[in-house]
Design a protein around this motif. Structure first.
Motif, PDB file in Angstrom:
ATOM      1  N   ARG A  79       2.166   0.592 -11.318  1.00  0.00           N
ATOM      2  CA  ARG A  79       3.076   1.234 -10.386  1.00  0.00           C
ATOM      3  C   ARG A  79       2.332   0.684  -9.050  1.00  0.00           C
ATOM      4  O   ARG A  79       0.975   0.508  -8.928  1.00  0.00           O
ATOM      5  CB  ARG A  79       3.345   2.686 -10.274  1.00  0.00           C
ATOM      6  N   ILE A  80       3.045   0.213  -8.243  1.00  0.00           N
ATOM      7  CA  ILE A  80       2.373  -0.074  -6.659  1.00  0.00           C
ATOM      8  C   ILE A  80       1.993   1.232  -5.993  1.00  0.00           C
ATOM      9  O   ILE A  80       2.515   2.264  -6.197  1.00  0.00           O
ATOM     10  CB  ILE A  80       3.738  -0.787  -6.057  1.00  0.00           C
ATOM     11  N   THR A  81       0.790   1.090  -5.354  1.00  0.00           N
ATOM     12  CA  THR A  81       0.168   2.135  -4.727  1.00  0.00           C
ATOM     13  C   THR A  81       0.545   2.043  -3.232  1.00  0.00           C
ATOM     14  O   THR A  81       1.256   1.339  -2.584  1.00  0.00           O
ATOM     15  CB  THR A  81      -1.549   2.019  -4.732  1.00  0.00           C
ATOM     16  N   PRO A  82       0.277   3.117  -2.370  1.00  0.00           N
ATOM     17  CA  PRO A  82       0.678   3.163  -1.098  1.00  0.00           C
ATOM     18  C   PRO A  82      -0.127   2.056  -0.360  1.00  0.00           C
ATOM     19  O   PRO A  82       0.475   1.360   0.382  1.00  0.00           O
ATOM     20  CB  PRO A  82       0.094   4.276  -0.530  1.00  0.00           C
ATOM     21  N   ALA A  83      -1.256   1.661  -0.474  1.00  0.00           N
ATOM     22  CA  ALA A  83      -1.848   0.256  -0.120  1.00  0.00           C
ATOM     23  C   ALA A  83      -1.060  -0.972  -0.644  1.00  0.00           C
ATOM     24  O   ALA A  83      -0.974  -1.671   0.305  1.00  0.00           O
ATOM     25  CB  ALA A  83      -3.365   0.372  -0.582  1.00  0.00           C
ATOM     26  N   GLY A  84      -0.528  -0.870  -1.743  1.00  0.00           N
ATOM     27  CA  GLY A  84       0.229  -1.835  -2.151  1.00  0.00           C
ATOM     28  C   GLY A  84       1.419  -2.253  -1.407  1.00  0.00           C
ATOM     29  O   GLY A  84       1.895  -3.285  -0.991  1.00  0.00           O
ATOM     30  N   GLU A  85       2.322  -1.048  -1.236  1.00  0.00           N
ATOM     31  CA  GLU A  85       3.324  -1.058  -0.237  1.00  0.00           C
ATOM     32  C   GLU A  85       3.019  -1.764   0.975  1.00  0.00           C
ATOM     33  O   GLU A  85       3.670  -2.207   1.677  1.00  0.00           O
ATOM     34  CB  GLU A  85       3.772   0.303  -0.402  1.00  0.00           C
ATOM     35  N   ALA A  86       1.831  -1.381   1.595  1.00  0.00           N
ATOM     36  CA  ALA A  86       1.649  -1.576   2.851  1.00  0.00           C
ATOM     37  C   ALA A  86       1.184  -3.102   2.985  1.00  0.00           C
ATOM     38  O   ALA A  86       1.830  -3.805   4.014  1.00  0.00           O
ATOM     39  CB  ALA A  86       0.371  -0.719   3.258  1.00  0.00           C
ATOM     40  N   ALA A  87       0.642  -3.757   1.937  1.00  0.00           N
ATOM     41  CA  ALA A  87       0.148  -5.056   1.856  1.00  0.00           C
ATOM     42  C   ALA A  87       1.285  -5.886   1.767  1.00  0.00           C
ATOM     43  O   ALA A  87       1.548  -6.830   2.292  1.00  0.00           O
ATOM     44  CB  ALA A  87      -0.710  -5.262   0.691  1.00  0.00           C
ATOM     45  N   LEU A  88       2.404  -5.342   0.777  1.00  0.00           N
ATOM     46  CA  LEU A  88       3.549  -6.299   0.729  1.00  0.00           C
ATOM     47  C   LEU A  88       4.489  -6.120   1.714  1.00  0.00           C
ATOM     48  O   LEU A  88       4.932  -7.182   2.294  1.00  0.00           O
ATOM     49  CB  LEU A  88       4.506  -5.577  -0.638  1.00  0.00           C
ATOM     50  N   ASP A  89       4.478  -4.773   2.774  1.00  0.00           N
ATOM     51  CA  ASP A  89       5.160  -4.998   3.706  1.00  0.00           C
ATOM     52  C   ASP A  89       4.696  -5.929   4.870  1.00  0.00           C
ATOM     53  O   ASP A  89       5.437  -6.555   5.607  1.00  0.00           O
ATOM     54  CB  ASP A  89       5.419  -3.566   4.413  1.00  0.00           C
ATOM     55  N   ALA A  90       3.405  -5.801   4.975  1.00  0.00           N
ATOM     56  CA  ALA A  90       2.680  -6.742   5.741  1.00  0.00           C
ATOM     57  C   ALA A  90       2.998  -8.221   5.614  1.00  0.00           C
ATOM     58  O   ALA A  90       3.287  -9.156   6.411  1.00  0.00           O
ATOM     59  CB  ALA A  90       1.107  -6.579   5.851  1.00  0.00           C
ATOM     60  N   GLU A  91       2.929  -8.588   4.326  1.00  0.00           N
ATOM     61  CA  GLU A  91       3.121  -9.872   3.556  1.00  0.00           C
ATOM     62  C   GLU A  91       4.715 -10.596   4.172  1.00  0.00           C
ATOM     63  O   GLU A  91       4.864 -11.655   4.676  1.00  0.00           O
ATOM     64  CB  GLU A  91       2.881 -10.161   2.253  1.00  0.00           C
ATOM     65  N   VAL A  92       5.706  -9.542   3.719  1.00  0.00           N
ATOM     66  CA  VAL A  92       6.990  -9.827   4.129  1.00  0.00           C
ATOM     67  C   VAL A  92       7.124 -10.215   5.645  1.00  0.00           C
ATOM     68  O   VAL A  92       7.947 -10.934   6.157  1.00  0.00           O
ATOM     69  CB  VAL A  92       7.801  -8.732   3.570  1.00  0.00           C
ATOM     70  N   ALA A  93       6.516  -9.023   6.370  1.00  0.00           N
ATOM     71  CA  ALA A  93       6.629  -9.089   7.997  1.00  0.00           C
ATOM     72  C   ALA A  93       6.091 -10.615   8.413  1.00  0.00           C
ATOM     73  O   ALA A  93       6.647 -11.246   9.214  1.00  0.00           O
ATOM     74  CB  ALA A  93       5.975  -8.079   8.658  1.00  0.00           C
TER      75      ALA A  93
END
Length: 103
Positions: A79-93
């Motif tokens: 499962r993706i962690t909150p830190a993983g969600e934030a890192a993915l969001d930053a990458e997409v941005a």
């Protein structure tokens, strides 16, 4: 160009940006948890290669690995962690910003 803002590629995270790890995080973000065998098939990886990518992501606290059973069969989920969600969001941005500059 005299823009003082950093170039968009400076915002890319080397841990996340690697194509298989980006795929893992993207798939994991689409559900509560995902079975490792599904990731292996979807990303066309060997078990060993996938295991190494998952270890990198887990060491960075971007995914959590859960082991258990479904019936009599041993299963592993991530499962993706909150830190993983934030890192993915930053990458997409960062990628969107790069596309905006290019387009």
């Amino acid at each position: 160009m005299t823009d003082d803002a950093p170039f968009p590629t400076n915002g890319l995270n080397d841990t996340v940006h690697q194509r298989h790890r980006l795929g893992i995080l993207t798939i994991a973000s689409e559900s509560d948890r995902v079975e490792v065998s599904y990731l292996r098939e979807a990303l066309e990886l060997t078990a060993g290669n996938l295991s190494r990518h998952l270890a990198v992501l887990a060491d960075a606290d971007l995914v959590a690995i859960e082991r258990g059973y479904h019936g009599n069969r041993a299963k592993t989920w991530i499962r993706i962690t909150p830190a993983g969600e934030a890192a993915l969001d930053a990458e997409v941005a960062a990628l969107r910003e790069l596309l905006d500059r290019h387009g």
